[in-house]
Design a protein around this motif. Structure first.
Motif, mmCIF file in Angstrom:
data_model
loop_
_atom_site.group_PDB
_atom_site.id
_atom_site.type_symbol
_atom_site.label_atom_id
_atom_site.label_comp_id
_atom_site.label_asym_id
_atom_site.label_seq_id
_atom_site.Cartn_x
_atom_site.Cartn_y
_atom_site.Cartn_z
ATOM 1 N N LYS A 51 63.803 77.681 -4.847
ATOM 2 C CA LYS A 51 62.433 78.000 -5.232
ATOM 3 C C LYS A 51 62.386 79.197 -6.181
ATOM 4 C CE LYS A 51 60.557 76.321 -0.832
ATOM 5 N NZ LYS A 51 59.834 76.687 0.406
ATOM 6 N N ARG A 52 63.436 80.018 -6.158
ATOM 7 C CA ARG A 52 63.472 81.210 -7.011
ATOM 8 C C ARG A 52 64.231 80.972 -8.310
ATOM 9 N NH1 ARG A 52 66.092 85.624 -3.379
ATOM 10 N NH2 ARG A 52 65.862 86.801 -5.332
ATOM 11 N N GLN A 53 64.864 79.799 -8.420
ATOM 12 C CA GLN A 53 65.614 79.491 -9.634
ATOM 13 C C GLN A 53 64.678 78.932 -10.698
ATOM 14 O OE1 GLN A 53 68.608 76.887 -7.898
ATOM 15 N NE2 GLN A 53 70.123 78.518 -7.949
ATOM 16 N N ARG A 54 64.992 79.244 -11.941
ATOM 17 C CA ARG A 54 64.148 78.808 -13.051
ATOM 18 C C ARG A 54 64.969 77.977 -14.023
ATOM 19 N NH1 ARG A 54 61.146 79.826 -9.807
ATOM 20 N NH2 ARG A 54 59.446 81.359 -9.710
ATOM 21 N N TYR A 55 64.826 76.670 -13.899
ATOM 22 C CA TYR A 55 65.458 75.744 -14.823
ATOM 23 C C TYR A 55 64.355 74.980 -15.551
ATOM 24 C CZ TYR A 55 70.016 76.566 -12.644
ATOM 25 O OH TYR A 55 71.174 77.144 -12.188
ATOM 26 N N PRO A 56 64.595 74.598 -16.797
ATOM 27 C CA PRO A 56 63.538 73.963 -17.588
ATOM 28 C C PRO A 56 63.065 72.615 -17.054
ATOM 29 C CG PRO A 56 65.660 73.856 -18.726
ATOM 30 C CD PRO A 56 65.834 74.793 -17.578
ATOM 31 N N ASN A 57 63.951 71.850 -16.411
ATOM 32 C CA ASN A 57 63.547 70.530 -15.927
ATOM 33 C C ASN A 57 64.215 70.254 -14.580
ATOM 34 O OD1 ASN A 57 62.342 68.002 -15.922
ATOM 35 N ND2 ASN A 57 64.062 67.035 -16.982
#
Length: 219
Positions: A103-109
């Protein structure tokens, strides 16, 4: 086509090797099966009929079961255990991307379950191990079915009595067949973990960089 092969070469190569070796196994197994039939003065079978014998089913799935057990166990063990110096281990004392809350990771897709969260995310976060152990359970069941089938054919041929699947899985024969494969799989994993501390394979993600010190952990 060239781009597709380049991007999927590892999958294609493994699938091709699997297909070739399974074909050779079935052909040589058919030959051996008919040799045994002739020795006992029983009728031989066609190649297609051999693929529907307990002998073939047992031979295939007793090996599959050990492979999926090995990989499922390895996935779980490497999530929690470490080996100093091995490229197969996560680094000691460091948080890796695999450990971060999705939930804290930021990936584009991100995958759909990550977007939805809840139980879908909890299942997806463990889906690799779940899938591998599900394949293991399927394989061990098919091993039991094929093994019972082959065992009963042998019993009837020698004037014995057929047994149920439940009875067969309590025999030493069933567990001998399983353990002779399981022990080799775990030995292979042990060898990969330990040899990777001191040995290298340039270009492989399963190896540390060639110049990396022995005690550096992780690839």
């Amino acid at each position: 086509m060239r781009r597709f092969i380049k991007e999927n070469g590892l999958t294609l190569a493994c699938l091709a090797l699997f297909s070739v070796t399974l074909a050779i196994m079935s052909a040589t197994g058919h030959h051996q099966y008919n040799s045994n039939q002739r020795e006992h003065h029983d009728p031989t079978v066609s190649y297609w009929s051999y693929l529907h014998t307990g002998d073939f089913v047992e031979g295939v799935f007793e090996n599959w079961e050990s492979e999926f057990l090995q990989m499922g166990s390895y996935v779980l063990l490497t999530a929690f255990l470490f080996q100093k110096g091995s490229p197969e281990s996560k680094p000691l004392g460091e948080q890796t991307p695999q450990d971060v809350d999705p939930k804290r990771q930021r990936y584009p897709n991100p995958p759909g379950p990550v977007k939805r969260g809840g139980i879908a995310l909890r299942l997806y976060a463990n889906s690799l191990a779940i899938a591998l152990f599900a394949l293991f359970l399927f394989s061990i069941v098919m091993h039991a079915v094929g093994g019972t089938w082959a065992y009963n054919e042998d019993q009837i041929a020698h004037g014995g009595h057929p047994v149920s699947i439940l009875t067969f899985v309590t025999t030493s024969e069933f567990w001998y067949q399983s353990m002779q494969n399981w022990q080799s799989e775990f030995l292979a994993v042990f060898a990969l973990v330990v040899l990777g501390i001191f040995l290298r394979e340039r270009g492989s993600p399963e190896s540390k960089p060639v110049a990396a010190p022995h005690l550096e952990t992780g690839s």
